[in-house]
Design a protein around this motif. Structure first.
Motif, PDB file in Angstrom:
ATOM      1  N   MET A 165       0.841  -1.199   0.000  1.00  0.00           N
ATOM      2  CA  MET A 165       0.000   0.000   0.000  1.00  0.00           C
ATOM      3  C   MET A 165       0.874   1.245   0.000  1.00  0.00           C
ATOM      4  O   MET A 165       1.808   1.364   0.786  1.00  0.00           O
ATOM      5  CB  MET A 165      -0.917   0.004   1.231  1.00  0.00           C
ATOM      6  CG  MET A 165      -1.802   1.236   1.332  1.00  0.00           C
ATOM      7  SD  MET A 165      -2.863   1.172   2.791  1.00  0.00           S
ATOM      8  CE  MET A 165      -3.701   2.742   2.627  1.00  0.00           C
ATOM      9  N   VAL A 166       0.584   2.175  -0.907  1.00  0.00           N
ATOM     10  CA  VAL A 166       1.337   3.418  -1.006  1.00  0.00           C
ATOM     11  C   VAL A 166       0.565   4.525  -0.299  1.00  0.00           C
ATOM     12  O   VAL A 166      -0.626   4.713  -0.533  1.00  0.00           O
ATOM     13  CB  VAL A 166       1.576   3.803  -2.479  1.00  0.00           C
ATOM     14  CG1 VAL A 166       2.256   5.158  -2.569  1.00  0.00           C
ATOM     15  CG2 VAL A 166       2.428   2.742  -3.168  1.00  0.00           C
ATOM     16  N   GLY A 199       4.608  -0.090  -5.767  1.00  0.00           N
ATOM     17  CA  GLY A 199       4.059   0.039  -4.423  1.00  0.00           C
ATOM     18  C   GLY A 199       5.036  -0.216  -3.298  1.00  0.00           C
ATOM     19  O   GLY A 199       4.621  -0.432  -2.153  1.00  0.00           O
ATOM     20  N   LEU A 200       6.334  -0.153  -3.587  1.00  0.00           N
ATOM     21  CA  LEU A 200       7.324  -0.427  -2.548  1.00  0.00           C
ATOM     22  C   LEU A 200       7.828   0.834  -1.855  1.00  0.00           C
ATOM     23  O   LEU A 200       8.455   0.742  -0.797  1.00  0.00           O
ATOM     24  CB  LEU A 200       8.509  -1.199  -3.139  1.00  0.00           C
ATOM     25  CG  LEU A 200       8.183  -2.607  -3.647  1.00  0.00           C
ATOM     26  CD1 LEU A 200       9.443  -3.290  -4.144  1.00  0.00           C
ATOM     27  CD2 LEU A 200       7.522  -3.441  -2.555  1.00  0.00           C
ATOM     28  N   ILE A 201       7.581   1.990  -2.437  1.00  0.00           N
ATOM     29  CA  ILE A 201       7.955   3.239  -1.772  1.00  0.00           C
ATOM     30  C   ILE A 201       6.839   4.262  -1.916  1.00  0.00           C
ATOM     31  O   ILE A 201       6.095   4.264  -2.903  1.00  0.00           O
ATOM     32  CB  ILE A 201       9.273   3.844  -2.330  1.00  0.00           C
ATOM     33  CG1 ILE A 201       9.140   4.184  -3.816  1.00  0.00           C
ATOM     34  CG2 ILE A 201      10.452   2.940  -2.065  1.00  0.00           C
ATOM     35  CD1 ILE A 201      10.339   4.960  -4.379  1.00  0.00           C
ATOM     36  N   ASP A 202       6.717   5.122  -0.899  1.00  0.00           N
ATOM     37  CA  ASP A 202       5.885   6.317  -1.004  1.00  0.00           C
ATOM     38  C   ASP A 202       6.743   7.396  -1.649  1.00  0.00           C
ATOM     39  O   ASP A 202       7.961   7.449  -1.424  1.00  0.00           O
ATOM     40  CB  ASP A 202       5.430   6.780   0.379  1.00  0.00           C
ATOM     41  CG  ASP A 202       4.665   5.699   1.132  1.00  0.00           C
ATOM     42  OD1 ASP A 202       4.007   4.877   0.471  1.00  0.00           O
ATOM     43  OD2 ASP A 202       4.744   5.678   2.379  1.00  0.00           O
ATOM     44  N   LEU A 203       6.129   8.272  -2.434  1.00  0.00           N
ATOM     45  CA  LEU A 203       6.898   9.279  -3.167  1.00  0.00           C
ATOM     46  C   LEU A 203       6.139  10.593  -3.237  1.00  0.00           C
ATOM     47  O   LEU A 203       4.934  10.615  -3.495  1.00  0.00           O
ATOM     48  CB  LEU A 203       7.218   8.762  -4.573  1.00  0.00           C
ATOM     49  CG  LEU A 203       8.092   9.627  -5.480  1.00  0.00           C
ATOM     50  CD1 LEU A 203       8.934   8.742  -6.409  1.00  0.00           C
ATOM     51  CD2 LEU A 203       7.240  10.590  -6.324  1.00  0.00           C
ATOM     52  N   SER A 204       6.858  11.671  -2.980  1.00  0.00           N
ATOM     53  CA  SER A 204       6.324  13.020  -3.155  1.00  0.00           C
ATOM     54  C   SER A 204       7.233  13.743  -4.142  1.00  0.00           C
ATOM     55  O   SER A 204       8.430  13.915  -3.879  1.00  0.00           O
ATOM     56  CB  SER A 204       6.295  13.769  -1.813  1.00  0.00           C
ATOM     57  OG  SER A 204       5.853  15.104  -1.988  1.00  0.00           O
ATOM     58  N   LYS A 205       6.681  14.131  -5.283  1.00  0.00           N
ATOM     59  CA  LYS A 205       7.488  14.734  -6.335  1.00  0.00           C
ATOM     60  C   LYS A 205       8.116  16.049  -5.873  1.00  0.00           C
ATOM     61  O   LYS A 205       7.538  16.780  -5.074  1.00  0.00           O
ATOM     62  CB  LYS A 205       6.638  14.978  -7.579  1.00  0.00           C
ATOM     63  CG  LYS A 205       6.196  13.702  -8.283  1.00  0.00           C
ATOM     64  CD  LYS A 205       5.425  14.014  -9.554  1.00  0.00           C
ATOM     65  CE  LYS A 205       5.017  12.736 -10.280  1.00  0.00           C
ATOM     66  NZ  LYS A 205       4.267  13.031 -11.537  1.00  0.00           N
ATOM     67  N   GLU A 237       4.299  -1.985   2.728  1.00  0.00           N
ATOM     68  CA  GLU A 237       4.725  -3.328   2.319  1.00  0.00           C
ATOM     69  C   GLU A 237       6.217  -3.514   2.539  1.00  0.00           C
ATOM     70  O   GLU A 237       6.656  -4.525   3.108  1.00  0.00           O
ATOM     71  CB  GLU A 237       4.384  -3.574   0.848  1.00  0.00           C
ATOM     72  CG  GLU A 237       4.776  -4.968   0.370  1.00  0.00           C
ATOM     73  CD  GLU A 237       4.331  -5.257  -1.050  1.00  0.00           C
ATOM     74  OE1 GLU A 237       4.580  -6.378  -1.525  1.00  0.00           O
ATOM     75  OE2 GLU A 237       3.732  -4.363  -1.678  1.00  0.00           O
ATOM     76  N   LEU A 238       7.017  -2.549   2.105  1.00  0.00           N
ATOM     77  CA  LEU A 238       8.460  -2.663   2.281  1.00  0.00           C
ATOM     78  C   LEU A 238       8.838  -2.584   3.757  1.00  0.00           C
ATOM     79  O   LEU A 238       9.754  -3.283   4.211  1.00  0.00           O
ATOM     80  CB  LEU A 238       9.177  -1.564   1.489  1.00  0.00           C
ATOM     81  CG  LEU A 238      10.710  -1.637   1.464  1.00  0.00           C
ATOM     82  CD1 LEU A 238      11.186  -2.990   0.939  1.00  0.00           C
ATOM     83  CD2 LEU A 238      11.288  -0.510   0.608  1.00  0.00           C
TER      84      LEU A 238
END
Length: 227
Positions: A1-2, A112-118, A139-140
């Motif tokens: 889950m992201v 879906g292994l990392i959350d990311l904010s541009k 998940e990670l």
């Protein structure tokens, strides 16, 4: 889950000199590569062979995400998504991390292994300018929690530059070595080696280490002998 990174300013820059040859680290990275990235991030193709294999570049990213997660699960890592930021010949890039780290990060987010904010950029020197932020997804993080390696199993890359010079804009600048910089490096490496091979601890004060009886032994008066 992201999940959404609610506070991208709660972050630190990516550390491109994390390294470990621990077998459990390699197993985790291999599982991620073969299960999520191997079909889209290929190491074969035209052009010269990369100085640092793409799977090993993934290892650096995963290790730094792991260390950040240990420090604070909400802590993000700042990483530039500009190809111009990744100079494999820079003295500050001992592992020769290349621009290939950009599609690796994008694919980790896509899977879906990392959350990311541009990242954001308004104008030169604007207060809101920042790089892209990443952190381990739920998940990670779950995989990290089950990992059979620890923080002490992660070290530093051999050949990491310890003499870092910065310009007026606080950016690292390359330089030619001189007898002075070589002397600085030798001294700093000696200090770093000393610290790495030392154990520093603070004893607990929860329990006294020396107990003093309030009762005087037989024959003692408590008077001070001034003779």
């Amino acid at each position: 889950m992201v999940n959404q990174i609610k506070n991208p300013w709660h972050s630190r820059p990516i550390d491109v000199h994390r390294w470990s040859d621990h077998p459990e680290v390699r197993d985790l990275v291999d599982r991620i590569w073969e299960g999520f990235l191997g079909e889209t991030i290929t190491e074969r193709g035209p052009g010269p062979k990369p100085r640092m294999g793409f799977r090993k570049q993934l290892r650096v990213v995963i290790l730094d995400l792991y260390v950040a997660w240990l420090d604070d699960p909400e802590l993000s890592i700042g990483v530039s998504m500009s190809v111009n930021s990744w100079d494999t010949n820079s003295r500050y890039n001992a592992l020769h991390i290349s621009k290939k780290i950009i599609p690796i990060i994008k694919e980790l987010h896509e899977k879906g292994l990392i959350d990311l904010s541009k990242g954001s950029y308004g104008s030169p020197g604007a207060k809101g300018n920042r790089t892209t932020r990443i952190r381990a997804s739920e998940e990670l993080q779950g995989w990290f929690a089950k990992a059979k390696f620890e923080r002490d199993d992660i070290g530093r890359a051999e050949g990491e530059e310890v003499v870092v010079l910065k310009g007026d804009s606080n950016k690292q600048i390359d330089y030619e070595d001189t007898p002075e910089t070589r002397g600085w490096r030798e001294d700093l490496q000696a200090y770093n080696d000393l610290i790495a091979n030392s154990f520093v601890d603070i004893p607990s004060l929860q329990e006294p280490t020396l107990e003093i009886s309030k009762e005087l032994p037989p024959g003692a008066t408590g008077d001070i002998d001034e003779s």
